[in-house]
Write a protein that holds these residues in place. Sequence first.
Motif, PDB file in Angstrom:
ATOM      1  N   ARG A   1    -103.887-168.350  21.459  1.00 24.16           N
ATOM      2  CA  ARG A   1    -104.081-167.409  20.350  1.00 24.16           C
ATOM      3  C   ARG A   1    -105.506-166.877  20.321  1.00 24.16           C
ATOM      4  O   ARG A   1    -105.728-165.691  20.086  1.00 24.16           O
ATOM      5  N   GLU A   2    -106.481-167.764  20.554  1.00 27.53           N
ATOM      6  CA  GLU A   2    -107.890-167.369  20.557  1.00 27.53           C
ATOM      7  C   GLU A   2    -108.165-166.366  21.683  1.00 27.53           C
ATOM      8  O   GLU A   2    -108.859-165.367  21.486  1.00 27.53           O
ATOM      9  N   ALA A   3    -107.618-166.626  22.868  1.00 26.60           N
ATOM     10  CA  ALA A   3    -107.811-165.714  24.001  1.00 26.60           C
ATOM     11  C   ALA A   3    -107.153-164.363  23.724  1.00 26.60           C
ATOM     12  O   ALA A   3    -107.723-163.311  24.024  1.00 26.60           O
ATOM     13  N   HIS A   4    -105.962-164.391  23.124  1.00 27.05           N
ATOM     14  CA  HIS A   4    -105.262-163.145  22.798  1.00 27.05           C
ATOM     15  C   HIS A   4    -106.059-162.333  21.777  1.00 27.05           C
ATOM     16  O   HIS A   4    -106.201-161.111  21.908  1.00 27.05           O
ATOM     17  N   LEU A   5    -106.617-163.011  20.768  1.00 21.41           N
ATOM     18  CA  LEU A   5    -107.427-162.329  19.761  1.00 21.41           C
ATOM     19  C   LEU A   5    -108.673-161.707  20.394  1.00 21.41           C
ATOM     20  O   LEU A   5    -109.017-160.560  20.099  1.00 21.41           O
ATOM     21  N   ALA A   6    -109.330-162.441  21.301  1.00 22.90           N
ATOM     22  CA  ALA A   6    -110.525-161.908  21.970  1.00 22.90           C
ATOM     23  C   ALA A   6    -110.176-160.690  22.825  1.00 22.90           C
ATOM     24  O   ALA A   6    -110.914-159.696  22.831  1.00 22.90           O
ATOM     25  N   GLU A   7    -109.041-160.755  23.540  1.00 18.64           N
ATOM     26  CA  GLU A   7    -108.619-159.616  24.357  1.00 18.64           C
ATOM     27  C   GLU A   7    -108.306-158.408  23.486  1.00 18.64           C
ATOM     28  O   GLU A   7    -108.668-157.272  23.819  1.00 18.64           O
ATOM     29  N   THR A   8    -107.642-158.630  22.361  1.00 23.00           N
ATOM     30  CA  THR A   8    -107.304-157.530  21.456  1.00 23.00           C
ATOM     31  C   THR A   8    -108.557-156.905  20.869  1.00 23.00           C
ATOM     32  O   THR A   8    -108.681-155.672  20.809  1.00 23.00           O
ATOM     33  N   GLU A   9    -109.505-157.744  20.438  1.00 22.02           N
ATOM     34  CA  GLU A   9    -110.753-157.219  19.886  1.00 22.02           C
ATOM     35  C   GLU A   9    -111.529-156.428  20.929  1.00 22.02           C
ATOM     36  O   GLU A   9    -112.096-155.379  20.624  1.00 22.02           O
ATOM     37  N   ALA A  10    -111.556-156.906  22.166  1.00 22.19           N
ATOM     38  CA  ALA A  10    -112.253-156.185  23.237  1.00 22.19           C
ATOM     39  C   ALA A  10    -111.579-154.846  23.505  1.00 22.19           C
ATOM     40  O   ALA A  10    -112.258-153.828  23.711  1.00 22.19           O
ATOM     41  N   MET A  11    -110.259-154.832  23.486  1.00 24.42           N
ATOM     42  CA  MET A  11    -109.526-153.586  23.713  1.00 24.42           C
ATOM     43  C   MET A  11    -109.796-152.602  22.576  1.00 24.42           C
ATOM     44  O   MET A  11    -110.065-151.418  22.809  1.00 24.42           O
ATOM     45  N   LEU A  12    -109.774-153.083  21.329  1.00 26.72           N
ATOM     46  CA  LEU A  12    -109.991-152.197  20.187  1.00 26.72           C
ATOM     47  C   LEU A  12    -111.421-151.678  20.131  1.00 26.72           C
ATOM     48  O   LEU A  12    -111.665-150.583  19.624  1.00 26.72           O
ATOM     49  N   ALA A  13    -112.385-152.442  20.654  1.00 30.90           N
ATOM     50  CA  ALA A  13    -113.777-151.991  20.653  1.00 30.90           C
ATOM     51  C   ALA A  13    -113.981-150.785  21.562  1.00 30.90           C
ATOM     52  O   ALA A  13    -114.902-150.002  21.351  1.00 30.90           O
ATOM     53  N   GLY A  14    -113.103-150.611  22.527  1.00 26.39           N
ATOM     54  CA  GLY A  14    -113.270-149.508  23.480  1.00 26.39           C
ATOM     55  C   GLY A  14    -112.451-148.271  23.166  1.00 26.39           C
ATOM     56  O   GLY A  14    -112.389-147.364  23.996  1.00 26.39           O
ATOM     57  N   VAL A  15    -111.801-148.215  22.000  1.00 20.66           N
ATOM     58  CA  VAL A  15    -110.983-147.045  21.672  1.00 20.66           C
ATOM     59  C   VAL A  15    -111.506-146.398  20.399  1.00 20.66           C
ATOM     60  O   VAL A  15    -112.309-146.971  19.666  1.00 20.66           O
ATOM     61  N   SER A  16    -111.024-145.206  20.127  1.00 24.07           N
ATOM     62  CA  SER A  16    -111.464-144.452  18.948  1.00 24.07           C
ATOM     63  C   SER A  16    -110.897-145.065  17.670  1.00 24.07           C
ATOM     64  O   SER A  16    -109.970-145.874  17.706  1.00 24.07           O
TER      65      SER A  16
END
Length: 190
Positions: free
Chosen positions: A134-149
């Motif tokens: 869950r922690e890894a999934h949350l980090a991946e999601t946050e990283a993905m959202l940081a790179g979009v508008s």
Amino acid sequence: MLQAAEFYDRKHKQAGRWNGPIGAIGIEVLKVLLNRFADWKTGRLDPAIDTICDKLRRSRAAVVRALARLKAHGFLDWVRRTEPTDNAGAAGPQVRQITNAYGFDISRLPKAAAAWMRKVLGNAPPPDCEAARREAHLAETEAMLAGVSAEQQARFIAGDDALGDALAAMGRALDTSASSRKGQNPGDGE
């Protein structure tokens, strides 16, 4: 899991019958799998059937029938595994079966046993491996959202319904107004 199986076996035992649907040997097999063979650190559970038979001092046929009952009632599952052989050029498949990999899927449990487990466990914390996933999934999601508008973030979070449309419009407005920051915050040096 073992207590849930015992509860389920007692609850579904028919009057006048010696055993319930899992049976005494099924309970023994589940107990030895959980207590003797399961490596809870790695998740590995792959004893040979003969090893289970030796540990329980039961016949192979009795253990195989018990495993089948455990699987049929959702308390156990397994994957048949094979490995390649060195029989180059021989006809037929070039693999041999090795020990099964056993596992427990709580979502397959009968409703009565699953309800009993929820009652006993309550709000137990998830296993370490699930917490890490869950922690890894949350980090991946946050990283993905940081790179979009902001518009794309709103669409990801809210979806494609009316609320998503409204939030996407707000995100689009933020994206266009934030593109020219000059003069928005006096004293920021721009």
